[in-house]
Design an enzyme around this catalytic site. Sequence first.
Site: not given
Length: 721
Positions: A123, A233, A284, A468, A505
Amino acid sequence: MEVNFVLILSFCSILIGAETTTPDPGNAEYIVGAGISDVTGPAADVNMMGYANPSQITGGIHLRIYSRAFIFSHRSNPEKRVVFVSVDCGMQGQGVTAQVIKNLKVKFGSMYTEENVAISGTHTHSTPAGFLNYVLYDVTSLGYVKETFDALVSGITMSIVNADKNMKPADIYVSVGDLKDANINRSPSAYEANPAKERDIYDTNTDHTMTNLKIVDTVNNVSIGMLNWFAVHGTSMNNTNHLISGDNKGFASYSVEQEFNGLGKTGKGPFVAAFAQSHLGDVSPNTQGAKCIDTGKPCERDSSTCGGKNEKCIAFGPGKDMFESTLIIGSKQKDKAMGLWNEGGFRLTGPVSSIHQFVDMTNVTVPYNASYSGKTCKPSMGYSFAAGTTDGPGAFDFTQGTTSSNPFWNLITNLIKKPSKELIECQKPKPILLATGETTFPYSWTPNIVDTMLLKVGQLVIIPVPGEFTTMSGRRMINTVKKALKSEESLFTVIAGLSNTYSDYITTYEEYQVQRYEGASTIYGPHTLQAYLNQYEKLSKALKKVKCSRKEKDCILHYCFTCEDGIKSTSRTYTPNLLSKQLTFLPPVLFDGVPPFTNFGDVLKDVNNVPYKKGSDIVEVTFRAGNPRNNLRLGETFLSVDLKDSISGEFKTIYTDADWSTRFIWTRTSTILGHSEVTVRWDIPQDAPSGTYRISHFGDSKHVDGNILSYQGTSSEFQVS
């Protein structure tokens, strides 16, 4: 074009070779192979996959990207194998998976098929787009990009072929630990919508767990490889970046492989280290959090806006820029993995197995209890999808957390495809921006049919998922699979995200109601997660072949499940083959040119005459260049940093464009005349050997008659001390 000829030769080399062989396992528990291969796509002109930013076009290389494959078989049944592949790319596309499986069947017959091969994307948001074969995902890349697709297919295939060649008797050790300060939740308000009783089970709103495999050749006592999973991520490199990069996980793999293999062997093995992706949906790496870029204050928490504008709310850190942030988050993963490696870990025992099923996710009945059931929907994207995230905001006036429609955007939506009443009702409370599941022109916009599968290696269970999963979605999935299997059979259970198919997602039902970016991008509606939980529970029961009531029989497409028989399947493939329908609007390279009386490879800016210092100085050389799309140089390099042998006077390559310390930067200087330049940058590492160096650039230029010719340019010699 020469690049296509190279790919054809590469593909042919895959098909030619000895049949797969199995070494004598001796006292080893497993027979394992590890392989690596280059998948770096076009380093110029192509939009990057991830941020959906039309202006983020490739213009060079920060780190070459790779496919890393592991093949596992047990000594008791060496021919029964499972394959796990981690690829430095945005996600795994259905078309790429299908083509890889087709290549493997040509070479290996039924040894490696969709039944036992899982391909997971790391990713990273800094690799070329145009390979996903569905309209929505290829819009910003101007459609299908053959160079990207072919590089992924050939590289993934070759990594598996290499792993098969390297099969060795081995033991596998598993270690698990917590890695803190390497991720944050970018949608905490959505996470907090989950039941308090459930949230209280966990200490954090992101998963800090890293699960690490240590694979050792038991005959020669040599390390074969490392494979681990950690959720974060690939957005340390932000949407202003134009250099191909594996981002934080790519750097972690690079640095571990360099530690085991030594300098100058990037991408060549023999030790392979894969930092694979997990349930990262709301996770994140930008650990300083989201702040308003105009005031420096925290953004509005629920909508991630600043003064009503989402464009000003951006997450940063932990470094001073994206390169340092990538280094820090990658180093944290590398250091934790090496710590777990050194612990030794739990030695896996027992057979390997796998189970796979294609599922039509658009019309699945989802029972919750005796009196209530839901159903999945045809795909659609909500308003908050267009708002983007704090890692990469969207544009216009969209904001996260939008649960009501807007007359203006409804008009735009209806011009593309007016959603049906059934779809609007099914997707509530999502206001539909794009009715992708009801839009079929010029071909499908998003997938309807996805891959679901489980891989089992002793007490390790790998759950490859086609999208995801958010933190809580992943936790529920792990708990579901562990409960369905015996506890001693699933001591270690991991989610491998973005595998085989990409279907956006997957949030929990509660998170979906909030309609942050992740909920708006949960394309099959509010019951998506529960449908997956039910499906993977069935896979788990079938994997261990438990006895149960005939009432639990279920058929999806032509795949029928019963607890007594497991999942039966035919050889027919049910994912659509869209390759023949692909459209591309990306112009090809027409020609390259240079000014009169000059040549490709000429040095425009040379090195300094004064010595450079290690650990602080930067060397830059600029060359007249052709377009890197003329030849992807898979398994090769666009640059070299060469050290002169003080005795023989010969130069030896120390660094290439696959190394962290180099940057290959391509710039078009005249579109009309076809002029371009390449700047090679070398940040001299502190541990670089002292001596005399030179920098070279290797490229290919396309002439007006269509011929593509190679060229080389070399700088003057310089000193490093």
